[in-house]
Write a protein that holds these residues in place. Structure first.
Motif, PDB file in Angstrom:
ATOM      1  N   LEU A   1     -17.072   8.163 -23.253  1.00 36.27           N
ATOM      2  CA  LEU A   1     -18.289   8.927 -23.530  1.00 36.27           C
ATOM      3  C   LEU A   1     -17.878  10.369 -23.790  1.00 36.27           C
ATOM      4  N   VAL A   2     -18.434  10.967 -24.847  1.00 34.30           N
ATOM      5  CA  VAL A   2     -18.091  12.333 -25.231  1.00 34.30           C
ATOM      6  C   VAL A   2     -19.284  13.246 -24.970  1.00 34.30           C
ATOM      7  N   GLY A   3     -19.055  14.317 -24.229  1.00 37.80           N
ATOM      8  CA  GLY A   3     -20.100  15.293 -23.944  1.00 37.80           C
ATOM      9  C   GLY A   3     -19.891  16.581 -24.728  1.00 37.80           C
ATOM     10  N   PHE A   4     -20.992  17.210 -25.116  1.00 33.11           N
ATOM     11  CA  PHE A   4     -20.945  18.500 -25.806  1.00 33.11           C
ATOM     12  C   PHE A   4     -21.924  19.467 -25.132  1.00 33.11           C
ATOM     13  N   ASP A   5     -21.629  20.767 -25.272  1.00 34.09           N
ATOM     14  CA  ASP A   5     -22.564  21.790 -24.815  1.00 34.09           C
ATOM     15  C   ASP A   5     -23.834  21.736 -25.657  1.00 34.09           C
ATOM     16  N   CYS A   6     -24.951  22.030 -25.017  1.00 37.97           N
ATOM     17  CA  CYS A   6     -26.194  22.187 -25.772  1.00 37.97           C
ATOM     18  C   CYS A   6     -26.048  23.407 -26.698  1.00 37.97           C
ATOM     19  N   PRO A   7     -26.283  23.251 -28.001  1.00 37.50           N
ATOM     20  CA  PRO A   7     -26.106  24.384 -28.916  1.00 37.50           C
ATOM     21  C   PRO A   7     -27.309  25.318 -28.983  1.00 37.50           C
ATOM     22  N   VAL A   8     -28.391  24.954 -28.310  1.00 42.12           N
ATOM     23  CA  VAL A   8     -29.650  25.689 -28.461  1.00 42.12           C
ATOM     24  C   VAL A   8     -29.940  26.616 -27.292  1.00 42.12           C
ATOM     25  N   SER A   9     -29.697  26.150 -26.074  1.00 46.60           N
ATOM     26  CA  SER A   9     -30.067  26.939 -24.896  1.00 46.60           C
ATOM     27  C   SER A   9     -29.042  26.738 -23.793  1.00 46.60           C
ATOM     28  N   SER A  10     -29.064  27.654 -22.819  1.00 49.62           N
ATOM     29  CA  SER A  10     -28.132  27.591 -21.694  1.00 49.62           C
ATOM     30  C   SER A  10     -28.845  28.014 -20.425  1.00 49.62           C
ATOM     31  N   MET A  11     -28.978  27.093 -19.496  1.00 47.66           N
ATOM     32  CA  MET A  11     -29.577  27.425 -18.203  1.00 47.66           C
ATOM     33  C   MET A  11     -28.758  28.487 -17.469  1.00 47.66           C
ATOM     34  N   ARG A  12     -27.447  28.470 -17.640  1.00 50.96           N
ATOM     35  CA  ARG A  12     -26.600  29.441 -16.945  1.00 50.96           C
ATOM     36  C   ARG A  12     -26.772  30.836 -17.534  1.00 50.96           C
ATOM     37  N   ALA A  13     -26.870  30.924 -18.845  1.00 50.34           N
ATOM     38  CA  ALA A  13     -27.104  32.230 -19.460  1.00 50.34           C
ATOM     39  C   ALA A  13     -28.489  32.765 -19.102  1.00 50.34           C
ATOM     40  N   ASP A  14     -29.459  31.865 -18.938  1.00 50.53           N
ATOM     41  CA  ASP A  14     -30.776  32.296 -18.489  1.00 50.53           C
ATOM     42  C   ASP A  14     -30.712  32.853 -17.073  1.00 50.53           C
ATOM     43  N   ASP A  15     -29.840  32.279 -16.251  1.00 53.05           N
ATOM     44  CA  ASP A  15     -29.675  32.723 -14.865  1.00 53.05           C
ATOM     45  C   ASP A  15     -28.942  34.053 -14.795  1.00 53.05           C
ATOM     46  N   TYR A  16     -27.881  34.191 -15.591  1.00 49.57           N
ATOM     47  CA  TYR A  16     -27.029  35.393 -15.543  1.00 49.57           C
ATOM     48  C   TYR A  16     -26.710  35.805 -16.976  1.00 49.57           C
ATOM     49  N   ALA A  17     -27.258  36.932 -17.398  1.00 49.05           N
ATOM     50  CA  ALA A  17     -27.146  37.353 -18.797  1.00 49.05           C
ATOM     51  C   ALA A  17     -25.707  37.558 -19.232  1.00 49.05           C
ATOM     52  N   GLY A  18     -24.824  37.855 -18.292  1.00 45.41           N
ATOM     53  CA  GLY A  18     -23.432  38.095 -18.645  1.00 45.41           C
ATOM     54  C   GLY A  18     -22.616  36.844 -18.878  1.00 45.41           C
ATOM     55  N   TYR A  19     -23.193  35.689 -18.612  1.00 47.07           N
ATOM     56  CA  TYR A  19     -22.441  34.443 -18.708  1.00 47.07           C
ATOM     57  C   TYR A  19     -21.954  34.222 -20.140  1.00 47.07           C
ATOM     58  N   LYS A  20     -20.647  34.207 -20.340  1.00 45.46           N
ATOM     59  CA  LYS A  20     -19.990  34.010 -21.644  1.00 45.46           C
ATOM     60  C   LYS A  20     -20.406  35.048 -22.682  1.00 45.46           C
ATOM     61  N   ALA A  21     -21.021  36.161 -22.226  1.00 41.93           N
ATOM     62  CA  ALA A  21     -21.557  37.134 -23.179  1.00 41.93           C
ATOM     63  C   ALA A  21     -20.458  37.926 -23.873  1.00 41.93           C
ATOM     64  N   HIS A  22     -19.243  37.911 -23.342  1.00 38.80           N
ATOM     65  CA  HIS A  22     -18.156  38.692 -23.913  1.00 38.80           C
ATOM     66  C   HIS A  22     -17.473  37.993 -25.085  1.00 38.80           C
ATOM     67  N   ARG A  23     -17.801  36.734 -25.313  1.00 42.33           N
ATOM     68  CA  ARG A  23     -17.087  35.978 -26.336  1.00 42.33           C
ATOM     69  C   ARG A  23     -17.478  36.435 -27.737  1.00 42.33           C
ATOM     70  N   PRO A  24     -16.493  36.601 -28.613  1.00 39.76           N
ATOM     71  CA  PRO A  24     -16.825  37.005 -29.984  1.00 39.76           C
ATOM     72  C   PRO A  24     -17.516  35.874 -30.728  1.00 39.76           C
ATOM     73  N   ALA A  25     -18.176  36.216 -31.811  1.00 40.20           N
ATOM     74  CA  ALA A  25     -18.843  35.197 -32.627  1.00 40.20           C
ATOM     75  C   ALA A  25     -17.813  34.209 -33.172  1.00 40.20           C
ATOM     76  N   LYS A  26     -18.165  32.957 -33.200  1.00 38.86           N
ATOM     77  CA  LYS A  26     -17.256  31.923 -33.694  1.00 38.86           C
ATOM     78  C   LYS A  26     -17.142  32.010 -35.218  1.00 38.86           C
ATOM     79  N   PRO A  27     -15.962  31.730 -35.752  1.00 38.49           N
ATOM     80  CA  PRO A  27     -15.834  31.662 -37.213  1.00 38.49           C
ATOM     81  C   PRO A  27     -16.778  30.605 -37.791  1.00 38.49           C
ATOM     82  N   ALA A  28     -17.199  30.796 -39.007  1.00 35.47           N
ATOM     83  CA  ALA A  28     -18.174  29.890 -39.619  1.00 35.47           C
ATOM     84  C   ALA A  28     -17.655  28.460 -39.690  1.00 35.47           C
ATOM     85  N   ASP A  29     -16.371  28.286 -40.007  1.00 36.46           N
ATOM     86  CA  ASP A  29     -15.866  26.915 -40.134  1.00 36.46           C
ATOM     87  C   ASP A  29     -15.748  26.222 -38.784  1.00 36.46           C
ATOM     88  N   LEU A  30     -15.595  26.985 -37.699  1.00 38.06           N
ATOM     89  CA  LEU A  30     -15.629  26.386 -36.365  1.00 38.06           C
ATOM     90  C   LEU A  30     -17.061  26.000 -36.001  1.00 38.06           C
TER      91      LEU A  30
END
Length: 363
Positions: free
Chosen positions: A84-113
């Motif tokens: 079974l393969v799991g993926f992150d939800c691409p639309v929303s994040s309960m953790r980011a809703d809880d803590y605004a800094g969660y993964k907030a430092h990550r740069p934007a992903k390249p378009a092909d990624l």
């Protein structure tokens, strides 16, 4: 694998007749591979081991091919009964809703990624692989829920990921195949018994360990001055962070001093340290109750022709490497078989509801 010669055994593995059958050894519990799709696709994208492969329409597919190859390689190594393969939800994040800094430092992903991440779930589904994308949650939560469901239903689980977070899920029925730099052959199978050698803590302590140390990849700072060694020393002495708080609140700071030193004890005694640890523990806790599919309903093998056709539709040409997912024979075993077997053996034409006859996997 089946062959059609009327005077020969019906199964290639019948030619070998392993001694374990004669000894009456019972097969182990069935094995589930739970795959962190985001983790492996990101790794394949940055490795670009196959070059920047594109399909006939010019769309990037090298990370998609790398993801499927990772899954096929893990299946060949471990011979699972289901995947079974799991993926992150691409639309929303309960953790980011809880803590605004969660993964907030990550740069934007390249378009092909981004394009390959968006395409991956549908491509794998078309190839016959079960996929779960939980609303608001992440692949880590899928892995945790898979491990819980497997444990409750008498299965074993191997979690396939490059992230250390999964170490918190290690137990008697759950292992982690960690994909690392150096290619697929560098992957390490971690069990609960080996974690103390690697990290200095038991699996049940790992979340406290990570909360103290922090997780820079998720933008979660830890307690200042607490790296892996200091966090491990503290938990070796006290077992849990809650026991440390109890010691400090009970006037037993000298015991904490003895474990990690005066300066680290002073930092732990600060209110901010407790806030950091509680925030990290809350965000690092993985859901174990997501509605993952019934494991008996997703047993291998997959349909070889359908899998190849779906992948080829995106310019991904794979064949022999898919044998463990499609009920095939290991290429090395087939190479050693008599010529009449090599000619007669064919991939199964349809998905079967259960394991292949005579299948036995030792783990």
């Amino acid at each position: 694998m089946y062959q059609t010669h009327p005077a020969r055994p019906r199964r290639l593995d019948a030619l070998r007749q392993p001694a374990v059958y004669a000894l009456g050894v019972s097969p182990p519990e069935p094995l589930l591979l739970a795959i962190d799709g985001n983790s492996l696709l990101h790794r394949a994208y940055h490795a670009a081991a196959t070059g920047e492969l594109r399909d006939g329409e010019g769309r990037a597919v090298w990370a998609l091919k790398g993801l499927v190859t990772h899954i096929a390689h893990a299946a060949a190594r471990l011979r699972p009964d289901a995947v079974l393969v799991g993926f992150d939800c691409p639309v929303s994040s309960m953790r980011a809703d809880d803590y605004a800094g969660y993964k907030a430092h990550r740069p934007a992903k390249p378009a092909d990624l981004r394009e390959q991440l968006a395409a991956a779930p549908d491509l794998l589904r078309a190839a016959g692989l079960p996929v779960f994308v939980p609303a608001g949650y992440e692949a880590d939560d899928v892995l945790a829920s898979c491990a819980a469901k497997a444990r409750d239903t008498g299965w074993r689980t191997v979690l396939v990921t490059s992230d250390r977070d999964a170490f918190a899920l290690l137990d008697a029925s759950t292992s982690v195949l960690r994909i690392r730099n150096g290619g697929r052959d560098a992957a390490v199978l971690m069990r609960a018994a080996t974690l103390p050698v690697v990290c200095g803590v038991e699996a049940w302590q790992y979340r406290d360990f990570a909360a103290l140390r922090g997780d820079p990849s998720d933008n979660l700072p830890g307690v200042p001055g607490f790296g892996p060694a200091t966090a491990a020393d503290l938990l070796t002495a006290f077992g849990t962070v809650d026991a440390v708080w109890a010691a400090l609140d009970g006037g037993r700071a000298a015991e904490v001093n003895a474990a990690v030193g005066v300066r680290a004890t002073e930092r732990l005694a600060e209110p901010a340290a407790r806030e950091v640890v509680e925030r990290n523990r809350r965000l690092m806790r993985m859901r174990t109750d997501l509605p993952v599919p019934d494991l008996e309903g997703i047993r291998l093998p997959l349909a070889f022709s359908g899998m190849r056709r779906a992948l080829a539709g995106r310019g991904i040409l794979l064949g022999p490497s898919l044998w463990a997912l499609t009920g095939g024979t290991p290429p090395d075993e087939l190479a050693d078989a008599p010529a009449w077997v090599r000619v007669a053996v064919r991939p199964p034409r349809s998905r079967r509801p259960g394991p292949m006859p005579g299948q036995l996997t030792l783990f």
